[in-house]
Write an enzyme that holds these catalytic residues in place. Structure first.
Site, mmCIF file in Angstrom:
data_model
loop_
_atom_site.group_PDB
_atom_site.id
_atom_site.type_symbol
_atom_site.label_atom_id
_atom_site.label_comp_id
_atom_site.label_asym_id
_atom_site.label_seq_id
_atom_site.Cartn_x
_atom_site.Cartn_y
_atom_site.Cartn_z
ATOM 1 N N ARG A 44 -36.654 -79.642 -12.082
ATOM 2 C CA ARG A 44 -37.869 -78.971 -11.606
ATOM 3 C C ARG A 44 -38.662 -78.359 -12.760
ATOM 4 O O ARG A 44 -39.890 -78.395 -12.773
ATOM 5 C CB ARG A 44 -37.505 -77.905 -10.571
ATOM 6 N N ASP A 153 -44.662 -64.078 2.154
ATOM 7 C CA ASP A 153 -43.795 -64.850 1.270
ATOM 8 C C ASP A 153 -44.150 -64.494 -0.172
ATOM 9 O O ASP A 153 -45.279 -64.059 -0.450
ATOM 10 C CB ASP A 153 -43.975 -66.360 1.510
#
Ligand code: SAM
Length: 286
Positions: A44, A153
């Protein structure tokens, strides 16, 4: 290290750099990265390095540590967090909400009272929309009352996605057809087969960027908190601290729903009572 090598080599993110980079994310988010995640983390981060046209993990770690790297920390969190979610995930929580928890709350709202629910770690929005659909299924005129759902979030990109409320048709497999039809409209701007949350549905949800590790900016308490499949990624001391903060943030008899593999270890010490496998009620004792 040349860019080509970065793409081809499997083990360029050595242990020291892995610890350094994941340490930054841990400090920012509470998320812990076990050594076995090194290959995943490497894959990633490699993408970020390519996007930024950097040449090595070392260069990237130095950048993160510097002043100019502050914004990049957000992008790093975004690529390293897991956003898996779906409508009515762990449906027994929504059944409990519909049958036991919401009726008295809706009664209070109809009598002029205030009701607040929170989906903490809402990802792309399926969880808070499932809460809202459950509410609207019981009281279609809920917008008339002081009844709100907060959806938050840490990742601003995922919050924007949640706020857009656009989902592919296949995402609605777990949504009752009458709710899907009433509250998700065919998407006029959509490419492909997508539906968009109606204004009515969105109007009872406030979407916010909020890092659970930071101070929480609330004046009032919540009647219901969903924090599911979020704390599972945190280290143990952080999890304990966050559970206690949720307990503090609940009204007496308020509900906390957690994810299927999460448990509030010290529930009774922080004033919570277990009322289901992954459901807790605030007792008022602590
Ligand atoms: C696996 S998703 C869970 C989504 C939903 N609650 C569910 O159960 O389907 C986890 C979410 O937690 C968010 N998250 C991770 N660390 C966070 C933090 N420190 N503060 C707020 N949200 C966080 C991630 O960005 C991600 O969207």
């Amino acid at each position: 290290m040349a860019l080509a090598n970065l793409q081809s080599s499997q083990f360029d993110l050595n242990e020291e750099l892995f610890d350094q980079i994941t340490g930054i994310v841990n400090a920012d988010t509470g998320i812990q990265f076990l050594p076995e995640k090194r290959t995943l983390v490497q894959a990633r981060i490699s993408k970020r390095i390519r996007t930024l046209k950097m040449n090595s993990f070392e260069e990237y770690a130095d950048f993160l540590n510097g002043e100019a790297g502050q914004d990049e920390r957000k992008s790093l969190v975004s690529v390293l967090t897991t956003n898996v979610t779906r409508f009515f995930r762990e449906n027994h929580h929504f059944e409990n909400l519909r049958d036991e928890v919401l009726p008295p709350l809706i009664k209070r709202a109809r009598a002029g009272g205030r009701v607040r629910l929170w989906s903490a770690g809402c990802s792309s929005g399926e969880e808070p929309y499932s809460v809202a659909l459950t509410v609207l299924g019981l009281e279609p005129d809920i917008q008339k009352y002081d009844f709100k759902i907060l959806a938050s979030d840490i990742d601003p990109e995922i919050v924007a996605k949640a706020q857009n409320g656009v989902y592919p048709e296949r995402a609605f497999e777990t949504v009752a057809p009458h709710l899907r039809k009433s509250f998700f409209k065919s998407n006029p701007d959509g490419l492909g087969d997508t539906r968009i949350a109606s204004k009515e549905l969105k109007s009872i949800i406030a979407f916010r960027e909020l890092n659970l590790m930071h101070n929480w900016p609330f004046r009032g308490q919540f009647d219901v908190i969903f924090c599911r499949n979020v704390v599972i990624y945190f280290d143990a001391p952080t999890s304990e601290r966050i559970w206690a903060k949720f307990a503090n943030q609940l009204e007496p008899n308020g509900m906390l729903y957690v994810g299927h593999s999460e448990r509030v270890g010290n529930a009774d010490q922080i004033g919570l009572e277990t009322v289901g496998v992954t459901a807790y009620c605030k007792t008022g004792r602590s």
